[in-house]
Write an enzyme that holds these catalytic residues in place. Structure first.
Site, short mmCIF file in Angstrom:
data_model
loop_
_atom_site.label_atom_id
_atom_site.label_comp_id
_atom_site.label_asym_id
_atom_site.label_seq_id
_atom_site.Cartn_x
_atom_site.Cartn_y
_atom_site.Cartn_z
N THR A 1 0.81 -1.21 0.00
CA THR A 1 0.00 0.00 0.00
C THR A 1 0.85 1.26 0.00
O THR A 1 0.63 2.19 -0.80
CB THR A 1 -0.92 0.01 1.23
OG1 THR A 1 -1.78 -1.13 1.17
CG2 THR A 1 -1.78 1.26 1.27
N VAL A 2 1.85 1.32 0.88
CA VAL A 2 2.67 2.53 0.99
C VAL A 2 3.58 2.69 -0.22
O VAL A 2 3.74 3.79 -0.75
CB VAL A 2 3.50 2.52 2.29
CG1 VAL A 2 4.39 3.75 2.37
CG2 VAL A 2 2.57 2.46 3.50
N LYS B 1 9.41 0.98 11.47
CA LYS B 1 9.67 1.31 12.88
C LYS B 1 10.43 0.21 13.61
O LYS B 1 11.26 0.49 14.48
CB LYS B 1 8.37 1.63 13.62
CG LYS B 1 7.29 0.56 13.60
CD LYS B 1 6.32 0.80 12.48
CE LYS B 1 5.19 -0.21 12.44
NZ LYS B 1 4.30 0.03 11.28
N GLU C 1 10.88 9.40 8.81
CA GLU C 1 9.69 10.13 9.26
C GLU C 1 8.44 9.27 9.24
O GLU C 1 7.58 9.37 10.12
CB GLU C 1 9.48 11.37 8.38
CG GLU C 1 8.35 12.27 8.82
CD GLU C 1 8.60 12.91 10.18
OE1 GLU C 1 7.86 12.59 11.13
OE2 GLU C 1 9.54 13.72 10.28
N VAL D 1 6.87 6.62 12.32
CA VAL D 1 6.07 6.94 13.51
C VAL D 1 4.94 7.89 13.13
O VAL D 1 5.18 8.96 12.57
CB VAL D 1 6.94 7.60 14.61
CG1 VAL D 1 6.09 7.91 15.85
CG2 VAL D 1 8.11 6.70 14.99
N ILE E 1 2.00 12.50 10.28
CA ILE E 1 2.33 13.55 11.24
C ILE E 1 3.85 13.75 11.27
O ILE E 1 4.58 12.79 11.50
CB ILE E 1 1.85 13.18 12.66
CG1 ILE E 1 0.34 12.89 12.67
CG2 ILE E 1 2.17 14.29 13.65
CD1 ILE E 1 -0.16 12.33 13.98
N GLY F 1 -10.83 -5.20 6.97
CA GLY F 1 -9.44 -4.92 6.61
C GLY F 1 -8.76 -3.87 7.45
O GLY F 1 -7.65 -3.43 7.12
N ASP G 1 3.57 -2.65 18.18
CA ASP G 1 3.72 -1.56 17.20
C ASP G 1 3.91 -0.22 17.91
O ASP G 1 4.81 0.55 17.58
CB ASP G 1 2.47 -1.51 16.31
CG ASP G 1 2.47 -0.34 15.35
OD1 ASP G 1 3.20 -0.39 14.35
OD2 ASP G 1 1.75 0.65 15.62
N LYS H 1 7.43 2.48 18.13
CA LYS H 1 7.35 3.92 17.88
C LYS H 1 7.74 4.72 19.12
O LYS H 1 8.40 5.75 19.01
CB LYS H 1 5.92 4.27 17.42
CG LYS H 1 5.54 3.61 16.11
CD LYS H 1 4.06 3.73 15.81
CE LYS H 1 3.69 3.01 14.53
NZ LYS H 1 2.23 3.05 14.26
#
Length: 433
Positions: free
Chosen positions: A17-18, A110, A134, A137, A141, A192, A206, A210
């Site tokens: 996805t990313v 992360k 960046e 985390v 943002i 999902g 997770d 972070k």
């Protein structure tokens, strides 16, 4: 700014996805990124497990590497973007090879930074390369940049974050719909929003990765998972959410990092947050971070913490910084100056607590409860008792005055030994953020 003649050539490992989001942004905003970075960002090569999968983007003009590490070796790749995931394996091999060759490395991973951040930062500084993360985390943002650059004039005393969108989504739906944890989790998996194996999210791992990164940036310490106490949200029940609201709180899973006189406290746990606090207003899949610093005071950052657009946006922002030649130490100070934090034991935590008991409905029960509290020096700040509890008996809910966690754990042990207590007590911390 005049655009440089030579483009920055990029290789991307991982086309989930990313990764697809990064491809889309580079294609959609080529001219804008070139103007902002001073050089055109040109995607030249990619790597993923399945080259035949339809990802909805045109990859036909790009070189394909079956082995991700080959991206680092290519002469036509200046910067490698790693979106594979995992703290070790191919991701770590790719990071080491890229930085060893003096090429910049951008990642959203992360786990990789939490476990190997100091090693990779040291290698980057030795080779004059840039290590950027960046996107690792809080998604879109810019909290890494804020801690490393925007707040560089300050001594930071504390960081509190809602850093996992899946957990925040589950807690939000439990509150709004009165549903039990298991039912909301199953529905989140169906649509999902949660993984088939959700343990990484709901058990706090997770968020812990972070939190370790944020603590390192905030306090100039090595990222350290070894001393990070971790709790998830599996034990949160609708009754706790209801009682929290009655007491003026909302339950959130927090990543907490505090600089104290005795050392650094880093923890992940569900906590009662006052309804008036900024973090209590963060609902659904949104992330937020509150930073406390000496000169600027409290600053608050909120936005989308995951997903194709927000996370890819953070990755490409790092690529723009690489194009600009933005330097400086990876963690805000030279990697060699990062110290092992003196960890504060979990039992030394001082604060106020929420405790829920299911007890027999008979005379003398409250005397037994208050006696157990008194033996450990724990005093009651507020107490609620309502009608019949599910499963029989009644609920007794209390909050404490400030005490330490060792005393609370000893009190819970005493409660468990009482004949009138019908199930294991529930304890949550109260965070004034």
């Amino acid at each position: 700014m005049k655009e440089k003649d030579k483009p920055i050539k990029i290789g991307v490992a991982g086309l989930g996805t990313v990764g697809v989001g990064v491809v889309k942004i580079l294609a959609a905003h080529g001219d804008l990124l070139a103007a902002r970075g001073g050089a055109r960002l040109e995607l030249v090569a990619v790597s993923a497990r399945d080259r035949n999968r339809d990802r909805g983007v045109d990859l036909s003009a790009l070189a394909w590497c079956d082995n991700a590490v080959d991206l680092a070796v290519r002469d036509d790749v200046d910067v490698v973007v790693e979106l594979i995931g995992g703290s070790d394996g191919p991701a770590l091999a790719l990071a080491r090879e890229t930085l060893k060759r003096g090429k910049s490395f951008v990642t959203a991973n992360k786990a990789l930074i939490a476990h190997h951040g100091k090693e990779l930062a040291t290698l980057a500084e030795e080779k004059g390369a840039s290590l950027r993360f960046e996107a690792a985390v809080a998604g879109g943002i810019p909290i890494i940049k804020s801690l490393r650059e925007g707040l560089a004039a300050n001594a930071i005393t504390g960081v509190h974050g809602i850093l996992n969108g899946t957990c925040n989504y589950i807690l939000t739906r439990m509150e709004r719909e009165g549903l039990p944890f298991g039912e909301v989790l199953a529905d989140a998996q169906r649509i999902g929003y949660a993984e088939a194996d959700p343990s990484f999210d709901i058990d706090g791992i997770d968020t812990a990765h972070k939190t370790a990164i944020l603590a390192s940036l905030a306090f100039g310490t090595e990222p350290d998972m070894g001393n990070l106490a971790i709790e998830g949200i599996r034990t949160i029940a609708p009754v706790d959410i209801d009682y929290a609201a009655e007491l003026g709180f909302r339950i959130k899973l927090l990543g907490v990092a505090r600089q104290m006189d005795a050392g650094v406290e880093t923890r992940v746990y569900p906590a009662l947050v006052p309804l008036a606090a900024p973090l209590a207003q963060v609902m659904g899949g949104t992330n937020a971070v509150v930073v406390h610093a000496d000169f600027v005071g409290r600053t608050v950052y909120e936005g989308a913490g995951a997903g194709e657009g927000p996370t890819a946006s953070a990755v490409v922002a790092d690529l723009v910084d690489v194009a600009r030649g933005c330097g400086g130490p990876t963690f805000g100070i030279p990697a060699g100056s990062l110290k092992k934090a003196k960890a504060i034991p979990a039992d030394a935590h001082e604060g106020t607590y929420y405790i829920r008991l299911r007890v027999e409905d008979r005379p003398g029960v409250m005397a037994d409860i208050t006696a157990a509290l008194g033996r450990e020096g724990v005093s009651i700040q507020s107490l609620l008792q309502r009608g019949q509890a599910a499963g029989g008996g009644v609920y007794v809910v209390l909050t404490t005055h400030k005490t330490n966690e060792a005393a609370i754990k000893a009190t819970l042990k005493r409660f468990t030994g009482l004949d009138c207590v019908l199930e294991s007590p529930t304890m949550l911390r109260i965070e004034e953020v």
